[in-house]
Design a protein around this motif. Structure first.
Motif, short mmCIF file in Angstrom:
data_model
loop_
_atom_site.label_atom_id
_atom_site.label_comp_id
_atom_site.label_asym_id
_atom_site.label_seq_id
_atom_site.Cartn_x
_atom_site.Cartn_y
_atom_site.Cartn_z
N VAL A 1 -1.59 -5.77 -2.66
CA VAL A 1 -2.24 -6.18 -3.52
C VAL A 1 -3.44 -5.02 -3.18
CG1 VAL A 1 -1.85 -8.27 -4.29
CG2 VAL A 1 -2.85 -8.00 -2.50
N ARG B 1 -3.41 -7.82 1.17
CA ARG B 1 -3.18 -9.04 0.27
C ARG B 1 -4.31 -10.03 0.84
NH1 ARG B 1 -0.16 -11.98 -3.44
NH2 ARG B 1 0.27 -14.09 -3.25
N LEU C 1 2.90 -12.30 -9.22
CA LEU C 1 1.03 -12.40 -8.50
C LEU C 1 -0.01 -13.35 -9.03
CD1 LEU C 1 -0.95 -10.83 -6.51
CD2 LEU C 1 -1.10 -9.20 -8.52
#
Length: 634
Positions: free
Chosen positions: A6, A147, A308
């Motif tokens: 991410v 992340r 997500l």
């Protein structure tokens, strides 16, 4: 375990990602309409989170080293460098699935222990590690993973300021913190239950209804930073650790961590649509898949954008999308259960929840018709606060003490439902007997921690007690007997004295009597007399340390003031140039500091705020304990 690839995103990138998220929602709608989801199959699974501790039973910043030593794909990182997690393989719900799941738990727990000990560390299963300190929740303790940094930045930006924590139990916890690391103070045993799309709403509502009794019997998180708070403090701590709502006045706003606000009426799309509507995007990732092209080929799309976003909304019962052997499925993830106290206890908790999910669904066609959602939510909050000491309004409209409800109604229901479902009879009785005996004895993990803590000598340093509770937990975990059979922890189970007193935050006095710089000097003299203290710190209106008044200062003032009755403020007599230290200062450095400057005390300050005090008397107490320990070992 969550997506790891991410990144931070600017507003334009988030708008683009929202298009992908909405596309995934439409794809999910089409998959449900076309009957692509697996149904008629029930599987179970679990995730286990652990704390890492050093030889003094304090948090160990060794997650990456431990994972490298383990080197197994079932293991992964968590937010804090003092946590690791492992995933269990899913099992078909039936036969010996419960004992097989416990077998996996034990197998990977032993791998974790071996890996941790290879780097001079160990593991402990507990909802909140008693020896955690505020010094362990800075960004330098966050696992170095994009992340986690991206989530922290996005959540802090939305919060618009420091996170404010207030949890009240037997003690009270108040603090402001500038990052999300307090979330890492929680570890859980997350249990998964696969369901079909047509039954999702009905079973999700059952999960909401049974969350309270499942948690009341499983509580294992009563201590946070030495404060006795809720029996399952994780519930309050997790919500407040990422609560970005701010002051909202009359406006109702759901936190990202929540029990929910109503029953589910139609299906999983109720939850998906509400979460997309209520909660802003935080992060994004690269997506190179068109879900509709996958559907056209008869393949299950990954729905990466939806997964997500779902991973940044933390319902206590969470809807999960997954793919197994090419077939998409839905799961209900129970995030209520804490880690520990033993794998046997955890499996008993899981078996009880599986039994309630099955039994209530067989007994009640629609939970919404027999229970108000507000009662389910009130039960949940009461279970978190008081554990087995709460009362609950159940499906029959009657209120029961939690232990009576569990022993009299719920264990028999769960036992019958699991056996009817075809689970191994010996397994069912083994695990549900643990639940029944725990309820009868009243000794949950939380009750054991609190009783152990309170049973220790009041004159001992706080960290000694917390260390002993943690050490006692670890020893009994390795023995494996369920918590209702445990004897209370004792002081001699804790770490060696050289660990207990190496830093001032382990023995400093934190219950302080202070005055404001504008208050009357006579008040300081009275405080010293009434409370038998020789040092009174002085704070301003913002709780910043601005001075110190000692017993000698008061004596000099009384000798010199003469017959005047004029009221004198503290600011006129206090020492303004105060020598201070931080909570992580070593004991040797404090001793050297006090000898060099001939000090009788040193205020302990963090970010300008007074957090403790070390006095000559404190050091004498430490010396006494060290001498006694040394004489016993000689």
């Amino acid at each position: 375990m969550g997506l790891q690839d991410v990144k931070k995103a600017d507003p334009g990138e988030l708008r683009q990602f929202m298009k992908l998220l909405l596309r995934d929602v439409r794809a999910l709608e089409q998959m449900l309409e076309e009957g692509m989801f697996e149904s008629g199959v029930r599987r179970i699974g679990a995730e286990q989170e652990l704390f890492l501790v050093d030889k003094a039973y304090k948090p160990a910043k060794r997650a990456l080293d431990v994972l490298a030593a383990i080197n197994d794909e079932h293991f992964t990182t968590e937010l804090g460098q003092f946590n690791v997690e492992y995933n269990l393989d899913p099992l078909t719900f039936g036969g010996s699935c419960l004992s097989e799941l416990e077998g996996q738990l034990n197998k990977y727990l032993e791998m974790a222990r071996v890996g941790a000990r290879a780097v001079d560390t160990d593991v402990v299963m507990t909802g909140i590690l008693p020896t955690l300190g505020l010094e362990n929740i800075g960004l330098d303790w966050m696992t170095p993973n994009p992340r986690y940094y991206a989530l922290n930045d996005a959540l802090c930006r939305q919060a618009g300021g420091a996170y404010k924590f207030h949890i009240k139990g037997a003690d009270e916890f108040r603090v402001e913190h500038d990052n999300v690391m307090l979330e890492s103070c929680n570890t859980s045993f997350q249990v998964h239950f696969q369901v079909g799309p047509a039954e999702f709403a009905r079973l999700y509502n059952v999960a909401q209804a049974v969350a309270a009794p499942a948690m009341a019997i499983a509580t294992n998180s009563p201590l946070l930073f030495g404060k006795r708070l809720w029996h399952e403090t994780r519930i309050a701590l997790f919500q407040q650790s990422i609560d970005t709502r701010g002051a909202s006045g009359h406006r109702e706003r759901m936190p990202r961590v929540s029990f929910g606000s109503k029953w589910v009426d139609d299906g999983v799309l109720d939850i998906v649509r509400e979460d997309v509507t209520r909660f802003r995007l935080l992060i994004s990732t690269e997506i190179d898949e068109d879900p509709f092209e996958c559907i056209a080929r008869g393949e299950a799309p990954s729905l990466k954008a939806l997964r997500l976003h779902n991973g940044t909304v933390y319902r206590w019962n969470r809807a999960c999308y997954g793919i197994m052997e090419g077939k998409p499925h839905l799961r209900i993830e129970n995030r209520v259960l804490p880690s520990g106290p033993t794998t046997r206890d955890e499996m008993a908790n899981a078996a009880f929840w599986f039994g309630l999910m099955t039994g209530v669904a067989e007994e009640v066609d629609d939970v919404r018709r027999v229970m108000d959602f507000d009662d389910a939510a009130t039960n949940f909050l009461g279970a978190a606060r008081y554990g087995l000491g709460t009362s609950m309004r159940w499906l029959d409209g009657k209120s029961y003490p939690a232990a009576d409800l569990i022993v009299g109604l719920l264990v028999p229901m769960a036992r019958e439902a699991l056996k009817k479902r075809g689970l191994d009879v010996v397994d069912v009785d083994t695990y549900l007997d643990v639940i029944e005996e725990r309820a009868k004895s009243g000794q949950t993990g939380s009750r054991w921690q609190l009783d152990s803590f309170q049973n220790m000598k009041s004159g001992r340093a706080l960290f000694e007690k917390l260390s002993a509770v943690t050490a006692g937990t670890m020893r009994r975990q390795e023995e494996g007997s369920p918590v209702h059979t445990w004897t209370l922890a004792s002081m001699n189970e804790g770490s060696q004295w050289k660990h207990d007193f190496s830093r001032v935050n382990q023995f400093m006095t934190t219950d302080l009597f202070t005055v404001n710089e504008h208050e009357l000097v006579d008040l300081v003299a009275s405080v010293m007399d009434w409370q038998q203290v020789k040092h009174v710190p002085v704070e301003d209106e913002n709780d910043k340390l601005v001075g110190l008044v000692t017993y000698r200062t008061i004596l000099r003032y009384l000798i010199r003031k003469g017959p005047s009755e004029e009221p004198v403020p503290v600011s006129q007599i206090m020492t303004r140039e105060v020598i201070t230290a931080s909570p992580d200062t070593s004991t040797l450095d404090i001793i050297a500091l006090m000898r060099e400057h001939m000090l009788s005390c040193v205020p302990i300050v963090e970010k300008g705020r007074l957090v403790g005090m070390v006095t000559q008397e404190d050091l004498l107490d430490v010396a006494r304990d060290l001498m006694l320990e040394g004489l016993r070992d000689s």
